[in-house]
Each structure stands twice: as structure tokens, then as C-alpha cells.
Design an enzyme around this catalytic site. Structure first.
Site, PDB file in Angstrom:
ATOM      1  N   ASN A   9       6.491  -5.006  21.294  1.00 42.85           N
ATOM      2  CA  ASN A   9       5.511  -5.723  20.478  1.00 42.85           C
ATOM      3  C   ASN A   9       6.107  -5.819  19.077  1.00 42.85           C
ATOM      4  O   ASN A   9       6.108  -4.846  18.339  1.00 42.85           O
ATOM      5  CB  ASN A   9       4.189  -4.943  20.451  1.00 42.85           C
ATOM      6  CG  ASN A   9       3.208  -5.527  19.455  1.00 42.85           C
ATOM      7  OD1 ASN A   9       3.350  -6.671  19.024  1.00 42.85           O
ATOM      8  ND2 ASN A   9       2.183  -4.742  19.098  1.00 42.85           N
ATOM      9  N   TRP A  10       6.612  -7.000  18.780  1.00 43.76           N
ATOM     10  CA  TRP A  10       7.310  -7.159  17.493  1.00 43.76           C
ATOM     11  C   TRP A  10       6.343  -7.212  16.317  1.00 43.76           C
ATOM     12  O   TRP A  10       6.765  -7.121  15.173  1.00 43.76           O
ATOM     13  CB  TRP A  10       8.172  -8.419  17.520  1.00 43.76           C
ATOM     14  CG  TRP A  10       9.376  -8.352  18.414  1.00 43.76           C
ATOM     15  CD1 TRP A  10       9.720  -7.336  19.279  1.00 43.76           C
ATOM     16  CD2 TRP A  10      10.412  -9.332  18.530  1.00 43.76           C
ATOM     17  NE1 TRP A  10      10.893  -7.634  19.919  1.00 43.76           N
ATOM     18  CE2 TRP A  10      11.344  -8.860  19.478  1.00 43.76           C
ATOM     19  CE3 TRP A  10      10.637 -10.581  17.940  1.00 43.76           C
ATOM     20  CZ2 TRP A  10      12.488  -9.580  19.838  1.00 43.76           C
ATOM     21  CZ3 TRP A  10      11.765 -11.304  18.299  1.00 43.76           C
ATOM     22  CH2 TRP A  10      12.683 -10.807  19.231  1.00 43.76           C
ATOM     23  N   LYS A  11       5.078  -7.461  16.576  1.00 40.29           N
ATOM     24  CA  LYS A  11       4.070  -7.606  15.511  1.00 40.29           C
ATOM     25  C   LYS A  11       4.496  -8.727  14.549  1.00 40.29           C
ATOM     26  O   LYS A  11       5.157  -9.670  14.969  1.00 40.29           O
ATOM     27  CB  LYS A  11       3.857  -6.279  14.783  1.00 40.29           C
ATOM     28  CG  LYS A  11       3.627  -5.107  15.732  1.00 40.29           C
ATOM     29  CD  LYS A  11       3.095  -3.895  15.035  1.00 40.29           C
ATOM     30  CE  LYS A  11       3.101  -2.727  16.000  1.00 40.29           C
ATOM     31  NZ  LYS A  11       2.307  -1.610  15.535  1.00 40.29           N
ATOM     32  N   HIS A  96      -5.080  -5.586  21.013  1.00 37.29           N
ATOM     33  CA  HIS A  96      -4.319  -4.586  20.263  1.00 37.29           C
ATOM     34  C   HIS A  96      -5.227  -4.003  19.171  1.00 37.29           C
ATOM     35  O   HIS A  96      -6.040  -4.717  18.579  1.00 37.29           O
ATOM     36  CB  HIS A  96      -3.070  -5.222  19.647  1.00 37.29           C
ATOM     37  CG  HIS A  96      -2.121  -4.199  19.112  1.00 37.29           C
ATOM     38  ND1 HIS A  96      -2.303  -3.590  17.904  1.00 37.29           N
ATOM     39  CD2 HIS A  96      -1.011  -3.640  19.651  1.00 37.29           C
ATOM     40  CE1 HIS A  96      -1.333  -2.705  17.709  1.00 37.29           C
ATOM     41  NE2 HIS A  96      -0.536  -2.720  18.762  1.00 37.29           N
ATOM     42  N   GLU A  98      -4.735  -3.315  16.208  1.00 36.96           N
ATOM     43  CA  GLU A  98      -4.645  -3.987  14.895  1.00 36.96           C
ATOM     44  C   GLU A  98      -5.507  -5.249  14.887  1.00 36.96           C
ATOM     45  O   GLU A  98      -6.079  -5.610  13.859  1.00 36.96           O
ATOM     46  CB  GLU A  98      -3.169  -4.291  14.572  1.00 36.96           C
ATOM     47  CG  GLU A  98      -2.409  -3.003  14.253  1.00 36.96           C
ATOM     48  CD  GLU A  98      -0.922  -3.039  14.557  1.00 36.96           C
ATOM     49  OE1 GLU A  98      -0.355  -4.122  14.767  1.00 36.96           O
ATOM     50  OE2 GLU A  98      -0.319  -1.940  14.591  1.00 36.96           O
ATOM     51  N   GLU A 168      -3.136   2.971  24.086  1.00 36.97           N
ATOM     52  CA  GLU A 168      -2.501   3.187  22.792  1.00 36.97           C
ATOM     53  C   GLU A 168      -3.459   3.966  21.890  1.00 36.97           C
ATOM     54  O   GLU A 168      -4.343   3.361  21.259  1.00 36.97           O
ATOM     55  CB  GLU A 168      -2.168   1.850  22.130  1.00 36.97           C
ATOM     56  CG  GLU A 168      -1.219   0.998  22.942  1.00 36.97           C
ATOM     57  CD  GLU A 168      -0.427   0.051  22.061  1.00 36.97           C
ATOM     58  OE1 GLU A 168       0.800   0.141  22.085  1.00 36.97           O
ATOM     59  OE2 GLU A 168      -1.038  -0.754  21.340  1.00 36.97           O
ATOM     60  N   GLY A 174       2.483   3.555  15.055  1.00 32.85           N
ATOM     61  CA  GLY A 174       3.194   3.370  13.792  1.00 32.85           C
ATOM     62  C   GLY A 174       3.133   4.587  12.874  1.00 32.85           C
ATOM     63  O   GLY A 174       3.480   4.502  11.704  1.00 32.85           O
ATOM     64  N   SER A 214       4.268   5.188  18.900  1.00 32.91           N
ATOM     65  CA  SER A 214       5.461   5.905  18.436  1.00 32.91           C
ATOM     66  C   SER A 214       6.370   6.346  19.583  1.00 32.91           C
ATOM     67  O   SER A 214       6.987   7.411  19.528  1.00 32.91           O
ATOM     68  CB  SER A 214       5.069   7.099  17.559  1.00 32.91           C
ATOM     69  OG  SER A 214       4.375   6.642  16.417  1.00 32.91           O
TER      70      SER A 214
HETATM   71  C1  PEP Z   1       2.155  -0.949  19.115  1.00 35.10           C
HETATM   72  O1  PEP Z   1       1.890  -1.538  18.082  1.00 35.10           O
HETATM   73  O2  PEP Z   1       1.786  -1.447  20.176  1.00 35.10           O
HETATM   74  C2  PEP Z   1       2.897   0.305  19.044  1.00 35.10           C
HETATM   75  C3  PEP Z   1       2.891   1.090  20.072  1.00 35.10           C
HETATM   76  O3  PEP Z   1       3.553   0.569  17.849  1.00 35.10           O
HETATM   77  P1  PEP Z   1       4.570   1.782  17.553  1.00 35.10           P
HETATM   78  O4  PEP Z   1       5.473   1.923  18.745  1.00 35.10           O
HETATM   79  O5  PEP Z   1       5.301   1.364  16.320  1.00 35.10           O
HETATM   80  O6  PEP Z   1       3.735   3.005  17.350  1.00 35.10           O
END
Ligand code: PEP
Length: 251
Positions: A9-11, A96, A98, A168, A174, A214
Site C-alpha cells: 500500500n503505497w499510500k 483503510h 486512514e 490492521e 506506521g 509495521s
Molecule cells: C498500511 O498502511 O496498510 C500499513 C500496514 O502501513 P505500515 O506497514 O507502514 O504500518
């Protein structure tokens, strides 16, 4: 049997040029290996069509990070499921944390988005997960169950079977703070039980449930070794081809 999947997931990262370069690097790295999982990158809308032209879709899946809750019309700035599909993408991340947190996405909106994604032959990667306060006050199982029930329980078993779920924990996204492999396994097993109670054990057994938060090359193998963890949704570590491949190769 359910698939193992590692999805990036590049965001909101990379310019088009940087994104194409990153996709090419991942694509190149995959030429030399036969991963024990499906590999997908979910990228900004602006990158989809171009990246679709530079990757081998047999080895690397492509997805969007969101889609609109309407099919078409006067929704300035939105990108619909048919538009995503028209780029060649076949996956879409929905729900997600976010999007839920910063853009007010509710289970009602997500229900519509899932329907539109499925109608347009996109595979939703549907995200669920609790915030830190809910983990600390012990409501995390109830929260995750409600997220699944509210957005996905109207689906037929056949349609539910087309989804990928991603657990998640928001406190791990993050932050560098990963759920332990036992915490992940405990929640993934719970989620599979929720699916089994509603849609039956066959659907539950065939549903891929990814862990996100993470995840990195150093912790991926332990997470993926858990029986109910079928891969990862990877944020930060997907922005570097070598780290992303380190996670892919953790299977
Ligand atoms: C995500 O945004 O889906 C995610 C898992 O981010 P990160 O790996 O940076 O925690």
C-alpha cells in the site's frame, strides 16, 4: 485453499516517475523468483494506467487504494470503480483506517464501495482493525466483529468469498509497533470464526486474511508462520523494492 498474498500500500507517496521506477524494480525482482505468495502493489490513482503498462500482470497484481461510493456523475475529484478497472487494475483497498479516520468513511459507505468494486470485477482488500484505546479497554474483538458485520454481512457467501481481508491494528500502522505474532494469530483466528459463523467453514477457510501494521522483512516470517495469517498488507516497507521483496520472500 486460500492464497498467501503480500500486498503493498503505497499510500500518498511517489510521483508518477518515482512510482513507475519502483514498480519496475519490483517487477524485475519477481522475474528471478517464484514466490510462495501472490504479490500485489496498490498505488495512487494517477499511477495505475502507466504502471499497468510496465508490469507483468501474471507475476504482479495491481490495485488502487480506494474507489468512490458512486458509479459516475457529479462527484468532483472522485474516482469510480469502473474507472479503476479501466486502467487494468484488479484490486482495490477499501476501508483503510486512514480513510475511516481522515475521510469519515463509515460502514455504510464501505458497503456501497464493496458492492461497486465487486460489480466491476475488482477484488477488495477490506481493512479492519481497532485503535489503541479499544485494544487497551478490551473491546478490540467486538470492534473488529462489528466492522465485518456492518459492511460485509449483507453479501452472499459467493460474493464474500471474493474478498481479501486485512487485519490492521491502527496502533501498529506506521508506528513501528507491530502486533506480536500471537496477537495477530489470535485476532485472525477470531475473524475466521466470525466468517465461519455467518458464511460457513468452507468460505472461512478459503478467505485470505492479511496482517498489516509495521510489517517488515525482520518480522514477516514469524507473522506468516502463524496458521491464520495469510500474508501482509505492507505500507512503509513497500516503498523500497528490496524491503518489499524481503517480505515477499519471507514465505
Ligand atoms: C498500511 O498502511 O496498510 C500499513 C500496514 O502501513 P505500515 O506497514 O507502514 O504500518
Amino acid at each position: 485453499m486460500r492464497k498467501n498474498i503480500v500486498a503493498g500500500n503505497w499510500k500518498m507517496n511517489t510521483t508518477l516517475q518515482e512510482g513507475v521506477k519502483l514498480a519496475e524494480e519490483v517487477n524485475e525482482a519477481l522475474k528471478n523468483v517464484t514466490p510462495k505468495c501472490d504479490v500485489v502493489i496498490c498505488v495512487p490513482f494517477t499511477h495505475l494506467a502507466t504502471i499497468n503498462g510496465v508490469i507483468d500482470s501474471a507475476k504482479l497484481g495491481l490495485g488502487a487504494e480506494n474507489c468512490a461510493d458512486h458509479l459516475s456523475g457529479a462527484y468532483t475529484g472522485e474516482v469510480s470503480a469502473p474507472m479503476v478497472a479501466s486502467t487494468g487494475a484488479t484490486y482495490v483497498i477499501l476501508g483503510h483506517s486512514e480513510r475511516r479516520q481522515y475521510y469519515g468513511e463509515t460502514s455504510e459507505t464501505l458497503k456501497t464501495k464493496v458492492r461497486l468494486a465487486l460489480d466491476n470485477k475488482l477484488t477488495p482488500i477490506f481493512c479492519i482493525g481497532e485503535v489503541l484505546e479499544q485494544r487497551e479497554n478490551g473491546t478490540h474483538f467486538d470492534v473488529v466483529k462489528a466492522q465485518i458485520e456492518e459492511a460485509l454481512f449483507d453479501l452472499s457467501a459467493e460474493d464474500f468469498g471474493k474478498l481479501i481481508l486485512a487485519y490492521e491494528p491502527v496502533w501498529a500502522i506506521g508506528t513501528g509497533k507491530t502486533a506480536t505474532d500471537d496477537q495477530a494469530e489470535e485476532m485472525h483466528a477470531f475473524i475466521r470464526g466470525v466468517i465461519a459463523d455467518k458464511f460457513g467453514t468452507e468460505v472461512a477457510d478459503n478467505t485470505s486474511i492479511l496482517y498489516g501494521g509495521s510489517c517488515k522483512p525482520s518480522n514477516a516470517a514469524a507473522l506468516f508462520a502463524k496458521p491464520n495469517v495469510d500474508g501482509g498488507l505492507i505500507g512503509g516497507a513497500s516503498l523500497d523494492a528490496a524491503s518489499f521483496m524481503g517480505i515477499v520472500n519471507a514465505f
